[in-house]
Design an enzyme around this catalytic site. Structure first.
Site, PDB file in Angstrom:
ATOM      1  N   HIS A   7       2.772   2.842  46.558  1.00 40.95           N
ATOM      2  CA  HIS A   7       2.009   2.955  47.801  1.00 40.95           C
ATOM      3  C   HIS A   7       0.808   2.018  47.766  1.00 40.95           C
ATOM      4  CE1 HIS A   7      -0.040   5.289  51.106  1.00 40.95           C
ATOM      5  NE2 HIS A   7      -1.111   4.843  50.467  1.00 40.95           N
ATOM      6  N   GLU A   8       0.060   2.032  46.674  1.00 42.23           N
ATOM      7  CA  GLU A   8      -1.139   1.197  46.605  1.00 42.23           C
ATOM      8  C   GLU A   8      -0.792  -0.285  46.554  1.00 42.23           C
ATOM      9  OE1 GLU A   8      -3.869   2.380  47.352  1.00 42.23           O
ATOM     10  OE2 GLU A   8      -3.390   4.504  47.109  1.00 42.23           O
TER      11      GLU A   8
ATOM     12  N   GLU B  91      -1.522   3.026  56.537  1.00 46.43           N
ATOM     13  CA  GLU B  91      -1.038   3.999  55.556  1.00 46.43           C
ATOM     14  C   GLU B  91       0.454   4.264  55.715  1.00 46.43           C
ATOM     15  OE1 GLU B  91      -2.637   5.106  53.019  1.00 46.43           O
ATOM     16  OE2 GLU B  91      -4.576   4.241  53.543  1.00 46.43           O
TER      17      GLU B  91
ATOM     18  N   ASP C 158       3.219   3.939  52.893  1.00 44.85           N
ATOM     19  CA  ASP C 158       4.165   5.009  52.559  1.00 44.85           C
ATOM     20  C   ASP C 158       5.598   4.495  52.554  1.00 44.85           C
ATOM     21  OD1 ASP C 158       2.298   6.980  52.140  1.00 44.85           O
ATOM     22  OD2 ASP C 158       2.483   7.880  54.121  1.00 44.85           O
TER      23      ASP C 158
END
Length: 784
Positions: A631-632, A692, A696
């Site tokens: 995710h990051e 975000e 995801d």
């Protein structure tokens, strides 16, 4: 970030509003009786297998069904009630999230029993005047929203609502601790970490340590923070001189000087806010940013005229002013004027989704241009008195708000600005003053966010110690709870995921080779920080911390720390950026990507079970923390991160054609996550949550690739672990607040709306057309 929440309550401990749909939707046609029956039959089949059409629609007195005729809402709701004859009594999360009006004044007698049943189940939302609007037509979208609420309430068929079924038992028994806003995996782990920090602090108190050591400072700060008797005896004396100087100002210039004096003494400014950070266009150098004005509510509460939030905020400011010595009537009048001032500033300020967009927040001014914004203020002198004499450039983050604020600095709004200054001095210092000030804060936030109960004084003391002595706390936490071996193990995992990402980028069919190579270069130069800093720095070496018995206080301790940190920050202006510094506390349950450093950071706080355990099998850790890592990494290529190059500079490295394709894909993600109900009355904004959601999707794609490469991939464990990690409960007020302010989608949407884009989910659970979780292949979204 994995989860970020910024609300007033957190700001006070550590130093309510509904969402607006991101797009205007096209008007939906009214549904016919036949369409409603068909939709309800399909939706109820899994819950009532022997249901038939005649069980739902009874026809008119002449026996005709009139299926081509438009249906009234009340008729459709009665049909829904017949299709779901038994509904559970809402408990736990369903009780918190549901809508429970007292009754509808326009319900016809023949429908009352069915409407009452649906109302008791929490699945109906009426109008503000107490009516249901039952005689109005209903659209299929409105019908599906009600059905989705029923699916969630029942929570028995994962093909319709995956998140609810996997977490149903937990959701039904979930609670929110006193004084908190939410519960769940992240919240529970945060509280576990707080218990560890409490254990550390309690182990220090009562012992003798050498003056100036971190142990001495932690023990004495915590002791002072716990000493409510001494704090109450001091009253508002710690800020009395600053309030007096504001009160005696007879001109704008004198008020500005009072604020200058406050800043010099405490590093608090109530009229101008600045920070020093890396230049977004040259991230190797630190520059001055003008961050804008203090606002007590979120923008949405102001622009939607949220009356509840308005009255709570005015009452809160009134209470603070009265506690500081103002008369009740004057305080209330000034609080109302402050609200209107802040509302006017909020109206022109950046939207939440714009705050991370470099094209919106990067507005460089020369010092002459910035000073010209406020001709009635000697900006250069204020910066000089703040020990910032060498400024030649100011980056104005919120340009429209900055210009609007200039309208209040013309000399004719002195009393308003004085009251505004006092209110924000009080807000910044309330938790360092008496219990009465603290109660004012707690009452305000409880009313605004639906909080029940109170955190203990001990919890507040720990929060304060964490906030001010965060580096010392982080160092001791890491020493006890995160080993060098764990740090190296996670570093190795991150390298694995970066390698996987390189493979994925190489395989992308919509990006040119030129842009791919630059994306790969960004991955290859990405910095990785795991657990804790490689070197600990001490900005507080010269700060003296004392208990009340030793002549100190919570206020003096906090201000001394605050000033030392501010002085250290100011010293960095114009200097090279220290890219070894961390932006997040070591014990936080979170992670982040910093585009200005092109780095991903995973604090020790999140590298605990259930996310990571050095003693667990590699496969288990890859499933759990792997999604977080991927995710990051994905944030480097979301709509905001993709604007920065491998050196952390805002620099377009895309070809025009590739960027156009990327933006088209982003628009598809916006649409895919948009306007999905979070709680009755609040929906998800695909625009606000774009960055975000992209992360995801990318995180799941990459982590699924890792799972697929295992000898015996267990997709069932993977998807259910993912759903379990995001289980959460919160007040309706917080859910609504987040829908308008948080760049993350609601947790349930992060699960349900993400997993449906991957074929492995469909094959694992046998999801087919007609199931609530089904999305046709051509409608699924992906980017990375």
């Amino acid at each position: 970030m994995i989860r970020r929440i910024t609300v007033l309550w957190m700001a006070f401990v550590m130093l309510a509003s509904l969402s607006i749909p991101a797009f205007a939707e096209e008007a939906q046609p009214s549904a016919t009786r036949g369409q409603v029956v068909s939709a309800i039959l399909a939706a109820a089949q899994a819950y009532h297998p022997d249901i038939h059409k005649e069980d739902i629609i009874k026809g008119y007195e002449d026996g005709k069904l009139k299926e081509d005729q438009a249906v009234q809402m009340v008729e459709a709701l009665v049909m829904v009630s017949r299709a779901f004859p038994e509904l559970p009594t809402p408990v736990g999360n369903d009780l918190r999230m549901g809508s429970f009006p007292e009754g509808f004044t326009d319900t016809p007698a023949w429908a009352k029993a069915d409407i009452d049943k649906l109302t008791a189940a929490g699945v109906l939302v009426g109008n503000s005047d107490g009516t249901l609007g039952g005689s109005e037509p209903i659209t299929l979208d409105e019908l599906h929203t009600i059905i989705a609420r029923i699916w969630a309430l029942k929570g028995t068929n994962l093909k319709d609502d995956f998140f609810e079924v996997i977490n149903k038992e937990w959701l039904n028994t979930s609670t929110i601790p006193d004084g908190d806003m939410m519960g769940g995996v992240f919240s529970d782990l945060s509280r576990e970490n707080d218990d560890k920090l409490k254990s550390i602090l309690q182990g220090l108190v009562g012992k003798t340590f050498k003056e100036g050591t971190k142990e001495q400072k932690l023990a004495d700060y915590y002791t002072a923070a716990l000493d409510s008797k001494s704090r109450n005896q001091a009253g508002s004396k710690p800020i009395a001189n600053y309030l007096a100087e504001i009160n005696k100002a007879t001109s704008l210039q004198e008020l500005i000087q009072a604020d200058n004096d406050l800043e010099k003494a405490t590093s608090l400014s109530t009229l101008f806010n600045f920070m020093i950070s890396a230049d977004a266009k040259d991230s190797s150098t630190n520059v001055l940013y003008y961050t804008g004005m203090n606002l007590g509510l979120d923008k949405n509460s102001y622009v939607t005229n949220d009356e509840n939030a308005k009255q709570l905020y005015i009452a809160f400011m009134t209470k603070l002013l009265v506690l500081s010595g103002e008369k009740e009537q004057f305080a209330k009048e000034q609080a109302s004027k402050i609200y209107e001032m802040e509302k006017s500033l909020a109206a022109v300020s950046l939207d939440p989704q714009e705050q991370g967009d470099v094209t919106k927040y990067y507005n460089p001014y020369t010092i002459q241009q910035f000073a010209a914004l406020y001709p009635n203020v000697d900006i250069k002198n204020s910066l000089k008195e703040a020990n910032l004499p060498q400024v030649d450039k100011v980056i104005v983050i919120d340009e429209k708000q900055a210009k609007k604020y200039a309208e209040y600095l013309k000399g004719d709004q002195l009393e308003l600005l004085k009251s505004y200054s006092k209110v924000w001095l009080l807000q910044h210092t309330a938790f360092k003053l008496t219990d009465d000030f603290r109660k004012a804060v707690k009452d305000f936030t409880a009313g605004l966010y639906g909080i029940t109960g109170e955190r203990t004084d001990e919890d507040s003391a720990i929060d304060s110690t964490k906030a001010y002595l965060n580096d010392y706390m982080g160092q001791m936490y890491a020493e006890r709870y995160f080993s060098k071996e764990a740090k190296q193990d996670v570093e190795h995992m991150v390298k694995q995921f970066i390698a996987i990402y390189k493979e994925r980028i190489k395989a992308i069919d919509w990006m040119s080779e030129v842009t791919k190579q630059k994306a790969i270069k960004k991955l290859e130069t990405m910095q990785v920080k795991i657990g804790y800093p490689d070197q600990w720095k001490d900005q507080l070496s010269k700060v003296s911390i004392k208990t009340y018995d030793q002549g100190g206080s919570l206020f003096t301790n906090a201000i001394a720390i605050q000033k030392a940190k501010a002085d250290a920050m100011k010293a960095q202006l114009g200097k090279p950026v220290d890219k070894s510094e961390w932006e997040m506390n070591v014990y936080e349950v979170n992670a982040y990507y910093n585009p200005l450093n092109n780095e991903i950071v995973f604090p020790a706080g999140i590298l605990q079970a259930p996310f990571y355990d050095i003693h667990a099998k590699k496969e288990a850790n890859l499933r759990a923390i792997g999604m977080v890592i991927a995710h990051e990494i994905s944030h480097a290529f979301d709509n905001n991160g993709s604007a920065y190059d491998e050196n952390g500079n805002a620099n377009n490295w895309w070809t025009d054609e590739d960027q156009q394709k990327f933006m088209e894909k982003c628009q598809a993600v916006i649409d895919f996550y948009n306007d999905i109900e979070i709680v009755p009355g609040a929906t998800n904004s695909g625009l606000l949550t774009l960055s975000e959601n992209v992360a995801d999707l990318g995180g799941m794609a990459a982590s699924l690739q890792v799972v697929s490469g295992m000898a015996q991939p267990d997709y069932k464990v993977y998807f259910e672990s993912y759903a379990n990690v995001w289980k959460s409960t919160m007040t309706r007020e917080i859910a609504a607040y987040l829908s308008a302010n948080d760049v993350h989608s609601a947790n349930k949407i992060r699960v349900n709306r993400t997993v449906v884009n991957f074929p492995e989910f469909y094959t694992t659970y046998g999801i087919h057309s007609g199931d609530g979780m089904y999305v046709a292949p051509e409608q699924r979204v992906s980017i990375w």
